[in-house]
Design a protein around this motif. Sequence first.
Motif, PDB file in Angstrom:
ATOM      1  N   ALA A  73      -4.619  18.926   6.076  1.00 38.51           N
ATOM      2  CA  ALA A  73      -4.731  19.442   4.710  1.00 38.51           C
ATOM      3  C   ALA A  73      -3.729  18.819   3.744  1.00 38.51           C
ATOM      4  N   LEU A  74      -2.775  18.058   4.251  1.00 36.51           N
ATOM      5  CA  LEU A  74      -1.673  17.590   3.406  1.00 36.51           C
ATOM      6  C   LEU A  74      -1.982  16.418   2.476  1.00 36.51           C
ATOM      7  N   PRO A  75      -2.853  15.488   2.812  1.00 34.97           N
ATOM      8  CA  PRO A  75      -3.015  14.335   1.919  1.00 34.97           C
ATOM      9  C   PRO A  75      -3.330  14.694   0.474  1.00 34.97           C
ATOM     10  N   ALA A  76      -4.257  15.618   0.252  1.00 33.24           N
ATOM     11  CA  ALA A  76      -4.605  15.993  -1.123  1.00 33.24           C
ATOM     12  C   ALA A  76      -3.430  16.651  -1.819  1.00 33.24           C
ATOM     13  N   TRP A  77      -2.716  17.515  -1.098  1.00 30.31           N
ATOM     14  CA  TRP A  77      -1.555  18.176  -1.699  1.00 30.31           C
ATOM     15  C   TRP A  77      -0.465  17.157  -2.022  1.00 30.31           C
ATOM     16  N   HIS A  78      -0.228  16.230  -1.120  1.00 32.26           N
ATOM     17  CA  HIS A  78       0.768  15.179  -1.317  1.00 32.26           C
ATOM     18  C   HIS A  78       0.464  14.384  -2.591  1.00 32.26           C
ATOM     19  N   GLN A  79      -0.787  14.038  -2.772  1.00 36.48           N
ATOM     20  CA  GLN A  79      -1.182  13.260  -3.947  1.00 36.48           C
ATOM     21  C   GLN A  79      -1.051  14.079  -5.221  1.00 36.48           C
ATOM     22  N   ALA A  80      -1.382  15.366  -5.164  1.00 38.69           N
ATOM     23  CA  ALA A  80      -1.352  16.207  -6.360  1.00 38.69           C
ATOM     24  C   ALA A  80       0.054  16.626  -6.752  1.00 38.69           C
ATOM     25  N   ASN A  81       1.015  16.404  -5.871  1.00 39.60           N
ATOM     26  CA  ASN A  81       2.380  16.870  -6.139  1.00 39.60           C
ATOM     27  C   ASN A  81       3.392  15.739  -6.139  1.00 39.60           C
ATOM     28  N   GLY A  82       3.002  14.644  -6.739  1.00 41.20           N
ATOM     29  CA  GLY A  82       3.946  13.565  -6.976  1.00 41.20           C
ATOM     30  C   GLY A  82       4.483  12.914  -5.725  1.00 41.20           C
ATOM     31  N   GLY A  83       3.732  12.958  -4.638  1.00 42.81           N
ATOM     32  CA  GLY A  83       4.173  12.282  -3.433  1.00 42.81           C
ATOM     33  C   GLY A  83       5.199  13.036  -2.618  1.00 42.81           C
ATOM     34  N   VAL A  84       5.367  14.319  -2.867  1.00 49.39           N
ATOM     35  CA  VAL A  84       6.318  15.109  -2.098  1.00 49.39           C
ATOM     36  C   VAL A  84       5.940  15.074  -0.625  1.00 49.39           C
ATOM     37  N   GLU A  85       6.902  14.796   0.233  1.00 47.51           N
ATOM     38  CA  GLU A  85       6.653  14.711   1.661  1.00 47.51           C
ATOM     39  C   GLU A  85       6.771  16.089   2.306  1.00 47.51           C
ATOM     40  N   VAL A  86       5.983  16.287   3.356  1.00 48.94           N
ATOM     41  CA  VAL A  86       6.040  17.530   4.126  1.00 48.94           C
ATOM     42  C   VAL A  86       6.251  17.172   5.590  1.00 48.94           C
ATOM     43  N   GLU A  87       7.315  17.683   6.165  1.00 53.69           N
ATOM     44  CA  GLU A  87       7.576  17.501   7.591  1.00 53.69           C
ATOM     45  C   GLU A  87       7.071  18.730   8.330  1.00 53.69           C
ATOM     46  N   VAL A  88       6.178  18.527   9.281  1.00 56.66           N
ATOM     47  CA  VAL A  88       5.646  19.627  10.084  1.00 56.66           C
ATOM     48  C   VAL A  88       6.366  19.628  11.430  1.00 56.66           C
ATOM     49  N   ILE A  89       7.114  20.687  11.675  1.00 53.99           N
ATOM     50  CA  ILE A  89       7.814  20.848  12.950  1.00 53.99           C
ATOM     51  C   ILE A  89       6.977  21.766  13.829  1.00 53.99           C
ATOM     52  N   SER A  90       6.559  21.245  14.970  1.00 59.57           N
ATOM     53  CA  SER A  90       5.664  22.009  15.839  1.00 59.57           C
ATOM     54  C   SER A  90       6.338  22.334  17.166  1.00 59.57           C
ATOM     55  N   ARG A  91       6.190  23.571  17.586  1.00 57.52           N
ATOM     56  CA  ARG A  91       6.633  24.004  18.913  1.00 57.52           C
ATOM     57  C   ARG A  91       5.485  24.759  19.566  1.00 57.52           C
ATOM     58  N   GLN A  92       5.533  24.890  20.877  1.00 62.21           N
ATOM     59  CA  GLN A  92       4.551  25.709  21.559  1.00 62.21           C
ATOM     60  C   GLN A  92       4.627  27.137  21.042  1.00 62.21           C
ATOM     61  N   TYR A  93       3.519  27.858  21.214  1.00 62.08           N
ATOM     62  CA  TYR A  93       3.345  29.174  20.589  1.00 62.08           C
ATOM     63  C   TYR A  93       4.553  30.092  20.753  1.00 62.08           C
ATOM     64  N   ASP A  94       4.952  30.368  21.982  1.00 66.61           N
ATOM     65  CA  ASP A  94       6.062  31.296  22.211  1.00 66.61           C
ATOM     66  C   ASP A  94       7.375  30.719  21.706  1.00 66.61           C
ATOM     67  N   ASP A  95       7.588  29.424  21.941  1.00 68.46           N
ATOM     68  CA  ASP A  95       8.825  28.785  21.493  1.00 68.46           C
ATOM     69  C   ASP A  95       8.950  28.835  19.978  1.00 68.46           C
TER      70      ASP A  95
END
Length: 427
Positions: A49-71
């Motif tokens: 979902a991020l590409p459109a948001w990135h383009q609409a918000n001046g190229g702001v980067e989003v880092e997604v930090i993922s862990r397993q569900y319980d962690d």
Amino acid sequence: MSDPHRRHLLAAALATAAGACPARAGEGAGPARLVVAAFPLVDQIIRDALPAWHQANGGVEVEVISRQYDDHHTAMTTALSSSSGGSHLPDVMALEASYMGRFSLGAGLQDLSAPPYGAEALRERFVPFAFEQARNRQHALVALPTDIGPGTLLYRRDVLDRAGVTPAELTASWEAYVAAGARIKARTGAYLIAHARYLKNIVIAATQPPGHSAYFDAQGRPAVDGPAFQRAFSLCLQVRRQGLDAIVDTWRNDWAEHLRRGRLATELTGAWMAGQLAAVIAPETRGLWRAAQLPGGSYAGYGGTYYAIPRRSDPARKALAWNLIRHLTLDRALQLRAFKGYDAFPALLSAHEDPFFDEPMPFLGGQRARQLWRDAARRIPPRPLHRQNKFAEEVLNGELDNVLIYDKPIPQALGDAQALLQHRANR
């Protein structure tokens, strides 16, 4: 109610949408990067979902930090309780519905009802129960829903036909459900349900009085020895004594094998399970399953995903974080893409009007089951959250085992559970 382990298989849907926000990137010296904490497969839906948001918000980067569900949920608990504050907090966190009580009733999440967020104005755009369950004790909204799990009864049509049992007989009431299970077992050898525990969970979740959570009354006091619990435990005892449960746990290999071989006649579950059966667990059973509403006119939710902003996260990023949450919850097209790709049922009501809901589902023999689930989603009663819900469920599970395995009297088991929860509440 929910089954958290389904997140290891299910893409817990993320959605998006543009809308008004307190501030936009590029206005002044705003932050150039956001951090979002999530778990599989929510993380992937966010990235999609991020590409459109990135383009609409001046190229702001989003880092997604993922862990397993319980962690992930353990890490979020630690981060919110840490005295070090914002440096260890993400700007946006995904939370599974079963954890919302633990997080929302503390002081760790941002009040989205207050300015400049104004989330109350979005209320009519979401499925009512999902929106209302994101409130804290002060009735403030602390998260927005993105996907939900309308409860459903999945059943093997071929097994019912061999047993001479009709869907109407199976769903007339919870007592009728158990009685039909006895006929199914006698005539086909198939079990009614994987484990009696799951019947207990749904009967309690679906029959508690309005204003009550699953285990606590409207004032937040333990209430686990009333009629709903007596009924649930009694039904479970009937199931076990008649040999109607396979005594296998969901997501285990033996459970999956029972499903493949027609050894389990029904699943009390969320709508997302149909997609899991079709894609991962038992694709060879295509056309043999059907869906129905839960027995006795019951409606309950099985899981779901929310987005929240930590209260002590970096203030300079909060406006942009809110912008991103709106993007991830309000865009109809993105909600539908997550639904079609990951069986993540939209919390956004406008998505429910799409023709996709009227399409036949080949795995369910051409049934238009999404219409059924859409109706259920709008009928699920909102239930207040409580931080001790998960602990209370563990206590009740233990006492149910005492009843089913060790013949402990039901009144004594529920009385002991009530006493333990009351003792913990008074500490």
